[in-house]
Scaffold this motif. Structure first.
Motif, short mmCIF file in Angstrom:
data_model
loop_
_atom_site.label_atom_id
_atom_site.label_comp_id
_atom_site.label_asym_id
_atom_site.label_seq_id
_atom_site.Cartn_x
_atom_site.Cartn_y
_atom_site.Cartn_z
N VAL A 1 28.89 40.50 58.96
CA VAL A 1 30.16 39.81 59.22
C VAL A 1 30.07 38.38 58.74
N PHE A 2 28.98 37.71 59.08
CA PHE A 2 28.79 36.33 58.64
C PHE A 2 28.77 36.24 57.12
N GLY A 3 28.07 37.14 56.47
CA GLY A 3 27.95 37.09 55.01
C GLY A 3 29.27 37.30 54.31
N VAL A 4 30.04 38.33 54.73
CA VAL A 4 31.32 38.63 54.09
C VAL A 4 32.32 37.49 54.33
N ASN A 5 32.38 36.98 55.59
CA ASN A 5 33.29 35.87 55.89
C ASN A 5 32.97 34.66 55.02
N THR A 6 31.68 34.34 54.92
CA THR A 6 31.26 33.17 54.14
C THR A 6 31.61 33.35 52.67
N ALA A 7 31.36 34.54 52.12
CA ALA A 7 31.61 34.79 50.70
C ALA A 7 33.11 34.69 50.39
N LEU A 8 33.95 35.28 51.22
CA LEU A 8 35.39 35.25 50.98
C LEU A 8 35.94 33.82 51.08
N LEU A 9 35.48 33.07 52.09
CA LEU A 9 35.96 31.70 52.23
C LEU A 9 35.45 30.81 51.11
N ALA A 10 34.20 31.00 50.70
CA ALA A 10 33.65 30.19 49.61
C ALA A 10 34.43 30.44 48.32
N ALA A 11 34.79 31.71 48.07
CA ALA A 11 35.56 32.04 46.87
C ALA A 11 36.97 31.45 46.95
N ALA A 12 37.60 31.52 48.13
CA ALA A 12 38.94 30.97 48.30
C ALA A 12 38.94 29.45 48.12
N ILE A 13 37.90 28.77 48.63
CA ILE A 13 37.79 27.32 48.47
C ILE A 13 37.63 26.94 47.01
N ALA A 14 36.91 27.80 46.28
CA ALA A 14 36.72 27.52 44.85
C ALA A 14 38.03 27.58 44.09
N VAL A 15 38.97 28.40 44.57
CA VAL A 15 40.26 28.53 43.89
C VAL A 15 41.24 27.48 44.41
N THR A 16 41.44 27.43 45.73
CA THR A 16 42.32 26.43 46.36
C THR A 16 41.56 25.86 47.56
N PRO A 17 41.02 24.66 47.49
CA PRO A 17 40.15 24.11 48.53
C PRO A 17 40.75 24.12 49.93
N MET A 18 42.09 23.96 50.05
CA MET A 18 42.67 23.88 51.38
C MET A 18 42.58 25.20 52.15
N ALA A 19 42.28 26.30 51.46
CA ALA A 19 42.09 27.56 52.17
C ALA A 19 40.90 27.48 53.14
#
Length: 423
Positions: free
Chosen positions: A100-118
């Protein structure tokens, strides 16, 4: 934070598996309820959902290309759906929580890379990872979550090193704030949970004290009743019974040879009435006298009563005991019923044998007194001149201890007195 049975120690310093979730995260919320908690426990679930949706909405409000918005929206929707999935499954095993921690971190890291405010959704890490882990794993996850927060605060990954010391300062500040918040909440909840445990213990102790007090009051009442019965027995013996003895003695000292037939008849009637009164007085004394059961089980007292009965009467009396004997509050009444039954056998039955059976079942105690005498019709005895006083007394004694008395008899077939007392 998840709370089951309260374990000692702080979750920020030690790993305490008992305070980690076992089963579904959505069900493993705090054992505390509002207002002990600042917010209702179910608010943690909605807090996580709101932060994820806020990340999705805010990411679409900042200037960015259409492609970036689509990718960011897709990543945040995936995070929302994944969250709804994992909060409903068993996350007790450590590897599932790490996933759970790994998937949450990966999805948020990718979203931040596209639009940081996510990355504002990463603020849920303070609450989330403190509820999934304890000790070093929790600190590690909070630290990684603070990296995502720092990237959001620096407006994306490409600004994280410009300058690098600002990012480190932000990260340290985020970690300090997060760990401090977790420690304060944990200390408060631990104190409240401990207080609740102490309250439960006090309530249980109060209940035990109430039961003990009730038992002591009941014992005092029984002692008072026993003492009063003993006093009445002494009074009857020393006054009424002795008075009848004196009357009988005086009547028997009369020289009837010089009396007229009518006077002699009256004297004989007086003797008969005096002897009958003396017998009833002695019977009342025996019924009121304390039953000697303080240091003996019921079976022993019954055996002694049967032995004495056989010595006084030409009737064989035996006792049978089935089951595991144990002391019960109604033992005195059962012994009295047996004594009354034996007295009736000696007086009315014309029997040659009496068998008394004591049966201990799991939830019932049975007492049976069976004789091979002439028998009788129970209803006819109850309607007789003395209204079956002995039978009525036995039934009343059985009722006072929550039992039932049954009489089975018919002319020429003996009699069975049965008493059943629930445990």
């Amino acid at each position: 934070m998840s709370r089951g049975h309260l374990a000692t120690g702080s979750i920020t310093l030690h790993r305490i598996p008992e305070r980690e979730p076992h089963g579904r995260w959505i069900d493993a919320r705090s054992g505390l309820t509002w207002p002990d908690t600042l917010l209702p426990p179910e608010s943690e679930v909605w807090g996580l959902r709101i932060l994820n949706v806020a990340g999705l909405i805010v990411a679409q409000c900042v200037p960015a290309g259409q492609r970036h918005h689509l990718i960011s929206a897709a990543l945040m929707v995936a995070l929302i759906l994944f969250t709804e999935f994992w909060i409903r499954i068993d996350i007790g095993p450590m590897w599932r929580r790490c996933a759970v921690f790994g998937v949450n971190t990966a999805l948020l890291a990718a979203a931040i890379a596209v639009t940081p405010m996510a990355g504002i959704a990463s603020w849920a890490g303070y609450m989330l990872y403190a509820s999934l882990f304890t000790g070093a794993p929790m600190l590690l996850c909070v630290g990684v979550s603070c990296v995502l927060m720092t990237a959001t605060q620096r407006n994306g990954w490409h600004h994280i090193a410009d300058p690098w010391w600002v990012s480190i300062l932000c990260w340290v500040l985020n970690v300090v704030v997060g760990v401090a918040a977790v420690a304060v909440i944990d200390a408060r909840e631990s104190t409240l949970l401990r207080r609740r445990e102490l309250t439960d213990e006090l309530i249980a102790e109060r209940s035990r004290n109430a039961e003990l007090q009730e038992e002591l009051v009941g014992q005092a009442m029984r002692t008072g009743v026993r003492d009063e019965r003993a006093r009445l027995a002494r009074e009857l013996h020393d006054t009424v019974a002795q008075g009848f003895v004196a009357v009988v003695t005086q009547l028997e000292s009369i020289d009837e040879d010089h009396l007229s037939p009518s006077v002699r008849e009256r004297v004989e009637n007086a003797k008969s009435l005096a002897r009958e009164g003396l017998g009833e007085a002695r019977r009342a004394v025996n019924a009121l006298a304390p039953v000697p059961l303080e240091s003996r089980p019921l079976a022993t007292a019954l055996q002694e009563a049967l032995t004495a009965f056989s010595r006084r009467n030409p009737i064989a009396a035996t006792l049978r005991v089935d089951g595991d004997p144990r002391s019960l509050p109604g033992d005195e009444s059962l012994l009295r019923i047996a004594q009354e039954s034996l007295a009736n056998v000696a007086k009315h039955a014309g029997a040659t044998q009496v068998v008394t059976t004591l049966t201990y079942l799991d939830d019932t105690l049975l007492l049976d007194i069976r004789d091979n005498g002439r028998g009788f019709i129970p209803d006819a005895v109850r309607r007789g001149a003395d209204n079956g006083f002995g039978l009525t007394t036995m039934a009343q004694r059985a009722g006072l201890i929550g039992g039932e008395l049954a009489i089975e008899s018919e002319p020429g077939a003996g009699c069975v007195i049965s008493v059943s007392v629930p445990r």
